[in-house]
Design an enzyme around this catalytic site. Sequence first.
Site, PDB file in Angstrom:
ATOM      1  N   CYS A  54       0.834  -1.037  -0.041  1.00  0.00           N
ATOM      2  CA  CYS A  54       0.093   0.146   0.049  1.00  0.00           C
ATOM      3  C   CYS A  54       0.650   1.045   0.047  1.00  0.00           C
ATOM      4  O   CYS A  54       2.060   1.216   0.454  1.00  0.00           O
ATOM      5  CB  CYS A  54      -0.821   0.016   1.237  1.00  0.00           C
ATOM      6  SG  CYS A  54      -2.114  -1.334   1.057  1.00  0.00           S
ATOM      7  N   GLU A  56       0.738   3.777   2.142  1.00  0.00           N
ATOM      8  CA  GLU A  56       1.322   4.016   3.372  1.00  0.00           C
ATOM      9  C   GLU A  56       2.711   3.500   3.611  1.00  0.00           C
ATOM     10  O   GLU A  56       3.608   3.592   4.244  1.00  0.00           O
ATOM     11  CB  GLU A  56       0.182   3.627   4.197  1.00  0.00           C
ATOM     12  CG  GLU A  56      -1.049   4.421   4.420  1.00  0.00           C
ATOM     13  CD  GLU A  56      -1.888   3.941   3.541  1.00  0.00           C
ATOM     14  OE1 GLU A  56      -3.119   4.180   3.897  1.00  0.00           O
ATOM     15  OE2 GLU A  56      -1.700   3.164   2.677  1.00  0.00           O
ATOM     16  N   ARG A  82     -11.195   9.913  -5.164  1.00  0.00           N
ATOM     17  CA  ARG A  82     -11.713   9.300  -4.028  1.00  0.00           C
ATOM     18  C   ARG A  82     -11.365  10.218  -2.738  1.00  0.00           C
ATOM     19  O   ARG A  82     -12.121   9.946  -1.580  1.00  0.00           O
ATOM     20  CB  ARG A  82     -11.214   7.955  -4.225  1.00  0.00           C
ATOM     21  CG  ARG A  82     -11.869   7.172  -5.109  1.00  0.00           C
ATOM     22  CD  ARG A  82     -11.111   5.666  -4.863  1.00  0.00           C
ATOM     23  NE  ARG A  82      -9.674   5.615  -5.474  1.00  0.00           N
ATOM     24  CZ  ARG A  82      -8.962   4.777  -4.877  1.00  0.00           C
ATOM     25  NH1 ARG A  82      -9.189   3.877  -3.811  1.00  0.00           N
ATOM     26  NH2 ARG A  82      -7.745   4.624  -5.280  1.00  0.00           N
ATOM     27  N   CYS A  88      -5.461   0.276   5.753  1.00  0.00           N
ATOM     28  CA  CYS A  88      -6.074  -0.968   5.882  1.00  0.00           C
ATOM     29  C   CYS A  88      -5.453  -1.505   7.270  1.00  0.00           C
ATOM     30  O   CYS A  88      -4.513  -0.956   7.949  1.00  0.00           O
ATOM     31  CB  CYS A  88      -5.752  -1.663   4.746  1.00  0.00           C
ATOM     32  SG  CYS A  88      -4.025  -2.147   4.560  1.00  0.00           S
ATOM     33  N   CYS A  91      -1.585  -1.912   7.137  1.00  0.00           N
ATOM     34  CA  CYS A  91      -0.910  -0.842   7.350  1.00  0.00           C
ATOM     35  C   CYS A  91      -1.056   0.010   8.822  1.00  0.00           C
ATOM     36  O   CYS A  91       0.132   0.397   9.347  1.00  0.00           O
ATOM     37  CB  CYS A  91      -1.284   0.164   6.304  1.00  0.00           C
ATOM     38  SG  CYS A  91      -1.059  -0.043   4.691  1.00  0.00           S
ATOM     39  N   TYR A 125      -1.442  -6.819  19.310  1.00  0.00           N
ATOM     40  CA  TYR A 125      -0.457  -7.151  19.524  1.00  0.00           C
ATOM     41  C   TYR A 125       0.640  -6.016  19.106  1.00  0.00           C
ATOM     42  O   TYR A 125       0.444  -5.355  18.001  1.00  0.00           O
ATOM     43  CB  TYR A 125      -0.096  -8.442  18.754  1.00  0.00           C
ATOM     44  CG  TYR A 125       1.501  -8.867  18.845  1.00  0.00           C
ATOM     45  CD1 TYR A 125       2.033  -9.357  20.114  1.00  0.00           C
ATOM     46  CD2 TYR A 125       2.277  -8.695  17.711  1.00  0.00           C
ATOM     47  CE1 TYR A 125       3.356  -9.981  20.191  1.00  0.00           C
ATOM     48  CE2 TYR A 125       3.613  -8.868  17.797  1.00  0.00           C
ATOM     49  CZ  TYR A 125       4.148  -9.617  19.141  1.00  0.00           C
ATOM     50  OH  TYR A 125       5.569 -10.323  19.198  1.00  0.00           O
TER      51      TYR A 125
END
Length: 237
Positions: A54, A56, A82, A88, A91, A125
């Site tokens: 991605c 990011e 957009r 996500c 990421c 985590y």
Amino acid sequence: MEPLLSERRVIDAAEAMARTLGEDPNHTVAAAAMDTSGRIHTAVNVHHFTGGPCAELVVLGAAAAVNAGPLVAIAAAGDDGRGLIPPCGRCRQVILDLHPDAIVAVPTATGPEMRQIVELLPDTYFFPDSRATRVLRFNKRYYDAVANGEKTSTVRWGERVAVGQAIFYFEDDEEHASLNGEIRAVNRFRLDELTAERLRLPDGGSTEGYLDALRQHYPQMPHDAAVDVVDFSLLSS
């Protein structure tokens, strides 16, 4: 929380780069990230059936390639108008592990808002071996007090502050550089347990006045919240 001026620059950079995309289906999202020196880094995603990264994640690598250090703000935007898009799940986990004090721009019905990365991935985590450089954020009005050693404590709610070395970053401060420091202690108290001594208030300091200011800074903080009293010091250069 609403974006600061510097954070709006990050959002604008991501959206500006996204507007240049659209011809190549392999690059459809742009990302921008700001480091503690105020530099903004940009990148685009690499779409591929094997799971290309991605935008990011690419911008994290682009920043690391120029030794940017820890990142304090990240935003991503999609092509074809957009606009701003949230990260996500993958990421979010990577940002949390490598830049645990970053805040991320997300779209809302009333416009962009900034969220701490830990807010976007609560109860997750935390990869212990990432050795991420920590950042403690301050309003820029506190620079002089921190720099001259007058201010050595702060109270935080909803932040993941850890003992150890950290960069002291002053938001929207184009005049002063960040400072190198150390978090010496983090003690948690309920609001009703706070005293002038625990708040490190000078003689005559008002506990109630301090709490009123804290509630204004954290308007969503519940009345029975637990907060962290953070003691810190500067490191010699």
